[in-house]
Every structure is written in C-alpha cells, then in structure tokens.
Scaffold this motif. Structure first.
Motif, short mmCIF file in Angstrom:
data_model
loop_
_atom_site.label_atom_id
_atom_site.label_comp_id
_atom_site.label_asym_id
_atom_site.label_seq_id
_atom_site.Cartn_x
_atom_site.Cartn_y
_atom_site.Cartn_z
N ARG A 1 -18.67 20.02 13.83
CA ARG A 1 -18.24 21.12 13.10
C ARG A 1 -19.36 22.36 13.60
O ARG A 1 -20.65 22.01 13.02
CB ARG A 1 -18.32 20.87 11.73
CG ARG A 1 -17.44 21.95 10.87
CD ARG A 1 -18.37 23.18 10.19
NE ARG A 1 -19.75 23.06 10.14
CZ ARG A 1 -20.66 23.98 10.47
NH1 ARG A 1 -20.21 25.28 10.74
NH2 ARG A 1 -21.79 23.58 10.40
N SER B 1 -19.99 26.82 13.84
CA SER B 1 -19.15 28.22 13.68
C SER B 1 -18.77 28.49 15.42
O SER B 1 -19.56 28.80 16.11
CB SER B 1 -20.24 29.02 13.43
OG SER B 1 -20.66 29.01 12.14
N TYR C 1 -12.49 32.45 20.54
CA TYR C 1 -11.21 31.69 20.28
C TYR C 1 -10.20 31.90 21.68
O TYR C 1 -10.24 33.04 22.28
CB TYR C 1 -10.45 31.94 19.09
CG TYR C 1 -11.34 31.66 17.98
CD1 TYR C 1 -11.07 30.45 17.32
CD2 TYR C 1 -12.14 32.68 17.51
CE1 TYR C 1 -11.69 30.13 16.12
CE2 TYR C 1 -12.99 32.43 16.26
CZ TYR C 1 -12.58 31.14 15.69
OH TYR C 1 -13.46 30.64 14.50
N CYS D 1 -5.36 20.85 6.90
CA CYS D 1 -6.86 21.66 6.34
C CYS D 1 -6.57 21.84 4.88
O CYS D 1 -7.53 21.50 4.01
CB CYS D 1 -7.07 22.78 6.92
SG CYS D 1 -7.37 22.63 8.88
N CYS E 1 -8.80 36.13 16.74
CA CYS E 1 -8.63 34.82 15.97
C CYS E 1 -7.14 35.04 15.38
O CYS E 1 -6.96 36.13 14.82
CB CYS E 1 -9.62 34.82 14.96
SG CYS E 1 -9.56 33.36 13.96
N CYS F 1 -13.05 23.03 6.94
CA CYS F 1 -13.54 23.32 8.40
C CYS F 1 -13.58 21.68 9.00
O CYS F 1 -13.34 21.77 10.09
CB CYS F 1 -15.01 23.73 8.23
SG CYS F 1 -14.99 25.65 7.76
N ALA G 1 -10.12 20.68 10.22
CA ALA G 1 -9.85 21.70 11.19
C ALA G 1 -10.61 20.99 12.69
O ALA G 1 -9.99 20.74 13.62
CB ALA G 1 -10.40 22.98 11.39
N THR H 1 -13.68 26.54 13.86
CA THR H 1 -13.66 27.54 12.56
C THR H 1 -15.03 28.24 12.31
O THR H 1 -15.96 27.93 13.17
CB THR H 1 -13.87 26.61 11.22
OG1 THR H 1 -15.04 25.65 11.17
CG2 THR H 1 -12.53 25.92 11.17
N VAL I 1 -12.11 31.91 6.13
CA VAL I 1 -12.46 30.73 7.43
C VAL I 1 -11.60 31.31 8.28
O VAL I 1 -10.28 31.53 8.44
CB VAL I 1 -12.03 29.54 6.77
CG1 VAL I 1 -12.51 28.55 7.99
CG2 VAL I 1 -12.52 28.94 5.42
N ILE J 1 -9.90 30.50 11.95
CA ILE J 1 -9.70 29.46 12.46
C ILE J 1 -8.77 29.38 13.88
O ILE J 1 -7.97 30.35 13.89
CB ILE J 1 -8.69 28.65 11.76
CG1 ILE J 1 -9.32 28.31 10.20
CG2 ILE J 1 -8.26 27.13 12.17
CD1 ILE J 1 -8.35 27.24 9.41
#
Ligand code: FMN
Length: 178
Positions: free
Chosen positions: A11, A13, A17, A30, A76, A115, A118, A125, A152, A154
């Motif tokens: 995980r 940041s 994307y 999620c 995103c 998160c 995901a 995320t 968030v 994603i």
C-alpha cells in the motif's frame, strides 16, 4: 515477509493512474472492508460516497486540487468520500467525557481498510486530506452540517513498482516498558 506485511508494504500513495475504469465489484469490496473496521462503541460513524463515473470524478478532482496540491487527481476515475456521521450516543458521551475525538480515529481506521482492500485488488490509492469541503459537499449533495474528513483517490496504478518506505525507526517511535 508474510502475507500481512506484504499487503501493508504494497500500500503506497499512488499519484499516477492509468486511463482505465475501476470495476464496481472492486469498490464494493473496499466498502465491505471498511464495514468491518473497528470503531469506538461499535458506533460506525461513517458514510462512504463512492464516485465511479468519469464525468463526476473530474468534478471531484477539481474540488481536491489547487495550483500546488493534488493535481494528479485529474487522471483519477474513482473516489471514495469519507463522511463523518453522528455515531451512537455512548460513543459521543464517551468522547465528551474523555475529551477524545473517537470519530476521526474511527474514520481513519476505516479508510486504511479501504486502502488495503484496494491494494489487495491491484488498485492504487491516495488518501487526501486537502480538499475544498464546501464545494465537494455541494457537488455530491452532502448535508452542509456533515463533515467530510477524507477523500480516497482510487484507480489502476501506472506502475507496479513499490517504493522504499521513508519511515522513522522502530526505536524512534516506540518505548518498551519491560
Ligand atoms: C490524513 C492524510 C491526509 C493526506 N493528504 C494527502 C493529500 O492531500 N495529498 C497527497 O498527495 N497525499 C496525501 N496523503 C498521503 C501522505 O502524503 C502519504 O501517506 C505519506 O507521505 C506516506 O507515503 P505512502 O502513503 O506512499 O506510504 C495523506 C495521508 C493521510 C494519512
């Protein structure tokens, strides 16, 4: 390293994307992960607004960015908006008596569940605390009196490369009383 540590290490940041929509089933997973999160007095003081529409997502992106911050969100296509609900009477009384902000803590935990779920589904995320709350509420028709605590971002990450984590050492962040 073990399954659990693999997941929490993967995980990270994500700020780049792919132009690829997220399957609704993955977003539901999620929310299922958030649903089982612990909360003070099992109060579950949360509501999640799931945006999974390119057009609305681009409007959300405008509410979470400015000249410097969060420009990457334009790419995103999905967001989960974490809205604080009142919770139950016991948790509110407890928070008052003990002068603690349990609801923000609860939302933080639930957000991390989102998160991690995901991540396990190969999604990237980024938790966002920088947003125009007023505009976001107007856009998503969220009651003026409610608070949006987090957003968030994603989506499918552009790269699967996992960065080295920059963190304080175990010694710096802990005191063992033995
Ligand atoms: C409460 C909170 C708010 C955050 N707000 C933002 C934000 O607005 N924009 C952003 O790019 N990252 C934001 N982040 C992500 C952090 O910068 C990131 O988690 C931290 O630097 C550690 O990096 P990592 O998530 O890649 O491990 C936020 C994280 C948290 C927990």
């Amino acid at each position: 390293m073990g399954e659990f540590f693999n997941l929490i290490n993967n995980r990270q940041s994500c700020r780049k994307y792919l132009d690829k929509p997220v399957e609704k089933e993955k977003l539901i997973k999620c929310i299922e992960a958030a649903r089982v999160a612990p909360s003070a007095c099992n109060s579950q003081p949360w509501h999640f607004v799931v945006v999974n529409n390119k057009e609305i997502a681009s409007k959300v992106a405008m509410c979470v960015q400015d000249k410097v911050m969060n420009k990457f969100t334009s790419e995103c296509q999905s967001f989960i908006i974490v809205v604080e609900e009142n919770g139950n009477l016991t948790s509110r009384a407890g928070a008052l008596m003990k002068q603690q902000d349990y609801r923000s803590v609860d939302l933080g935990i639930a957000t991390e569940h989102i998160c991690l779920s995901a991540t396990q589904q190969d999604l990237g995320t980024c938790i966002l605390g920088w947003f125009n709350e007023k505009e976001l509420k107007k856009l998503l028709n969220i009651n003026k009196l409610k608070r949006i605590r987090l957003v968030v971002a994603i989506g499918y990450p552009e790269t699967n490369e996992i960065r080295q984590k920059t963190r304080k050492s175990v010694n710096e962040i802990s005191t063992f009383m033995e």
